[in-house]
Design a protein around this motif. Structure first.
Motif, PDB file in Angstrom:
ATOM      1  N   ALA A   1     -24.844 -22.842   2.786  1.00  0.00           N
ATOM      2  CA  ALA A   1     -24.428 -22.986   1.763  1.00  0.00           C
ATOM      3  C   ALA A   1     -24.718 -24.470   1.051  1.00  0.00           C
ATOM      4  O   ALA A   1     -24.412 -24.642  -0.116  1.00  0.00           O
ATOM      5  CB  ALA A   1     -23.018 -22.816   1.666  1.00  0.00           C
ATOM      6  N   VAL A   2     -24.989 -25.452   1.909  1.00  0.00           N
ATOM      7  CA  VAL A   2     -25.482 -26.791   1.456  1.00  0.00           C
ATOM      8  C   VAL A   2     -26.756 -27.226   1.560  1.00  0.00           C
ATOM      9  O   VAL A   2     -27.128 -27.869   0.706  1.00  0.00           O
ATOM     10  CB  VAL A   2     -24.505 -27.562   2.510  1.00  0.00           C
ATOM     11  CG1 VAL A   2     -24.816 -29.298   1.807  1.00  0.00           C
ATOM     12  CG2 VAL A   2     -23.143 -27.279   2.503  1.00  0.00           C
ATOM     13  N   ASP A   3     -27.634 -26.219   2.400  1.00  0.00           N
ATOM     14  CA  ASP A   3     -28.881 -26.739   2.390  1.00  0.00           C
ATOM     15  C   ASP A   3     -29.810 -25.868   1.679  1.00  0.00           C
ATOM     16  O   ASP A   3     -31.117 -25.916   1.791  1.00  0.00           O
ATOM     17  CB  ASP A   3     -29.361 -26.801   4.107  1.00  0.00           C
ATOM     18  CG  ASP A   3     -28.782 -27.968   4.819  1.00  0.00           C
ATOM     19  OD1 ASP A   3     -28.717 -28.914   4.320  1.00  0.00           O
ATOM     20  OD2 ASP A   3     -28.322 -27.687   5.804  1.00  0.00           O
ATOM     21  N   ALA A   4     -29.356 -25.092   0.927  1.00  0.00           N
ATOM     22  CA  ALA A   4     -30.522 -24.015   0.066  1.00  0.00           C
ATOM     23  C   ALA A   4     -30.851 -24.754  -1.016  1.00  0.00           C
ATOM     24  O   ALA A   4     -30.219 -25.891  -1.533  1.00  0.00           O
ATOM     25  CB  ALA A   4     -29.457 -22.780  -0.396  1.00  0.00           C
ATOM     26  N   PRO A   5     -32.192 -24.546  -1.435  1.00  0.00           N
ATOM     27  CA  PRO A   5     -32.633 -25.153  -2.714  1.00  0.00           C
ATOM     28  C   PRO A   5     -31.982 -24.988  -3.644  1.00  0.00           C
ATOM     29  O   PRO A   5     -31.650 -23.823  -3.901  1.00  0.00           O
ATOM     30  CB  PRO A   5     -34.192 -24.640  -2.288  1.00  0.00           C
ATOM     31  CG  PRO A   5     -34.268 -23.356  -1.717  1.00  0.00           C
ATOM     32  CD  PRO A   5     -33.007 -23.315  -0.810  1.00  0.00           C
ATOM     33  N   PRO A   6     -32.090 -25.960  -4.642  1.00  0.00           N
ATOM     34  CA  PRO A   6     -31.668 -25.851  -6.066  1.00  0.00           C
ATOM     35  C   PRO A   6     -32.223 -24.944  -6.741  1.00  0.00           C
ATOM     36  O   PRO A   6     -33.447 -24.782  -6.605  1.00  0.00           O
ATOM     37  CB  PRO A   6     -31.318 -27.171  -6.593  1.00  0.00           C
ATOM     38  CG  PRO A   6     -32.713 -27.926  -5.748  1.00  0.00           C
ATOM     39  CD  PRO A   6     -32.661 -27.139  -4.539  1.00  0.00           C
ATOM     40  N   GLU A   7     -31.514 -24.254  -7.850  1.00  0.00           N
ATOM     41  CA  GLU A   7     -32.214 -23.223  -8.627  1.00  0.00           C
ATOM     42  C   GLU A   7     -31.423 -23.245  -9.969  1.00  0.00           C
ATOM     43  O   GLU A   7     -30.423 -23.762  -9.914  1.00  0.00           O
ATOM     44  CB  GLU A   7     -31.980 -21.780  -8.135  1.00  0.00           C
ATOM     45  CG  GLU A   7     -30.652 -21.649  -8.040  1.00  0.00           C
ATOM     46  CD  GLU A   7     -30.394 -19.865  -7.258  1.00  0.00           C
ATOM     47  OE1 GLU A   7     -29.405 -19.291  -7.675  1.00  0.00           O
ATOM     48  OE2 GLU A   7     -31.225 -19.575  -6.771  1.00  0.00           O
ATOM     49  N   ARG A   8     -32.113 -22.808 -11.043  1.00  0.00           N
ATOM     50  CA  ARG A   8     -31.676 -22.691 -12.333  1.00  0.00           C
ATOM     51  C   ARG A   8     -30.616 -21.550 -12.587  1.00  0.00           C
ATOM     52  O   ARG A   8     -30.873 -20.683 -11.979  1.00  0.00           O
ATOM     53  CB  ARG A   8     -32.666 -22.635 -13.383  1.00  0.00           C
ATOM     54  CG  ARG A   8     -32.132 -22.578 -14.998  1.00  0.00           C
ATOM     55  CD  ARG A   8     -33.407 -22.399 -15.592  1.00  0.00           C
ATOM     56  NE  ARG A   8     -33.108 -22.483 -17.265  1.00  0.00           N
ATOM     57  CZ  ARG A   8     -32.899 -23.657 -18.084  1.00  0.00           C
ATOM     58  NH1 ARG A   8     -33.343 -24.787 -17.497  1.00  0.00           N
ATOM     59  NH2 ARG A   8     -32.614 -23.576 -19.077  1.00  0.00           N
ATOM     60  N   VAL A   9     -29.277 -21.856 -12.915  1.00  0.00           N
ATOM     61  CA  VAL A   9     -28.275 -20.992 -13.156  1.00  0.00           C
ATOM     62  C   VAL A   9     -27.708 -21.029 -14.708  1.00  0.00           C
ATOM     63  O   VAL A   9     -27.455 -21.942 -14.931  1.00  0.00           O
ATOM     64  CB  VAL A   9     -27.131 -21.273 -12.174  1.00  0.00           C
ATOM     65  CG1 VAL A   9     -26.048 -20.463 -12.304  1.00  0.00           C
ATOM     66  CG2 VAL A   9     -27.682 -21.302 -10.887  1.00  0.00           C
TER      67      VAL A   9
ATOM     68  N   GLU B   1     -28.468 -26.934 -13.365  1.00  0.00           N
ATOM     69  CA  GLU B   1     -29.697 -26.998 -12.434  1.00  0.00           C
ATOM     70  C   GLU B   1     -29.458 -28.072 -11.467  1.00  0.00           C
ATOM     71  O   GLU B   1     -29.116 -29.319 -11.852  1.00  0.00           O
ATOM     72  CB  GLU B   1     -30.966 -27.121 -13.209  1.00  0.00           C
ATOM     73  CG  GLU B   1     -32.338 -26.997 -12.544  1.00  0.00           C
ATOM     74  CD  GLU B   1     -33.470 -26.846 -13.641  1.00  0.00           C
ATOM     75  OE1 GLU B   1     -34.604 -26.418 -12.690  1.00  0.00           O
ATOM     76  OE2 GLU B   1     -33.327 -26.886 -14.538  1.00  0.00           O
ATOM     77  N   GLY B   2     -29.853 -27.945 -10.254  1.00  0.00           N
ATOM     78  CA  GLY B   2     -29.710 -29.033  -9.171  1.00  0.00           C
ATOM     79  C   GLY B   2     -28.194 -29.124  -8.614  1.00  0.00           C
ATOM     80  O   GLY B   2     -27.617 -28.121  -8.318  1.00  0.00           O
TER      81      GLY B   2
END
Length: 215
Positions: free
Chosen positions: A142-150, A110-111
């Motif tokens: 690819a760099v500015d997408a919001p973080p998500e839980r993976v 995450e993050g």
């Protein structure tokens, strides 16, 4: 005279007759006839029959099988960092890197990852590292997408991207090249090191943008 001549004649005749008779008795006897031989060519005894011997074609010696590559052990923490693909336009660089779950448990991300760069001598480089594309360039998805839980099951992969610009702004300052990427996937996780085949060539800009983990 007449009597003597007659006697001589009689005696001479008798002697001559005796010689003739002796000569007749001393004739060489005829040679014996040869014993009867075999008629015709001798018969050949047939050789015992043999089964035909199979002819085998010699085959080339089998080449030794190539040894199978030994898989690398899974690093501590259960994930492995792998170099991905890159793109570069007008000095702007965008490189992707993958994190593979090589363990047996789920791995949660995450993050943003924590990133460091080292040179060829494994010396830490002084680089300004931030999240996203600013101030290197305008927005890059690819760099500015919001973080998500993976959440990665065993064998699954996540990716993250690095963005920088290869530019010389001061000829008196030597350019910087990172040849070793160190990544801490999440807080508290073991740090992973990856020796690169393509350097992070920052020129002397000294700036690096990091994207969040994506599935």
């Amino acid at each position: 005279m007449i009597t003597r001549r007659w006697v001589r004649g009689v005696v001479g005749g008798a002697v001559a007759a005796g010689l003739l008779a002796g000569a007749a008795g001393c004739e060489t006897p005829p040679a014996p006839k040869a014993a009867p031989g075999r008629t015709g060519a001798p018969k050949k005894t047939p050789a015992p029959s043999r089964s035909p011997t199979p002819t085998s074609t010699p085959s080339a010696p089998a080449s030794p099988a190539a040894p199978e590559p030994v898989p690398e052990p899974c690093p501590e923490g259960g994930v492995r960092l792998v170099e991905g693909s890159g793109d570069g336009v007008m000095g702007l660089r965008l490189e992707g890197y993958r994190l593979v779950n090589c363990g047996t448990d789920e791995y949660v991300l995450e993050g943003y990852p924590q990133v460091r760069l080292l040179d060829k001598q494994d010396q830490l480089l002084e680089v300004a590292i931030g999240h996203g594309s600013a101030p290197i360039t305008s927005e890059v998805p690819a760099v500015d997408a919001p973080p998500e839980r993976v959440t990665l099951a065993p064998g699954q992969t996540a990716s993250m991207a690095l963005l920088w610009r290869d530019r010389i702004t001061d000829v008196t300052v030597p350019p910087v090249e990172g040849w070793v990427l160190e990544v801490t996937p999440k807080p508290g996780a073991p740090r992973l090191g990856l020796r690169l085949t393509r350097p992070v060539d920052l020129g002397n800009t000294g700036q690096l943008g990091v994207g969040p983990w994506k599935r």
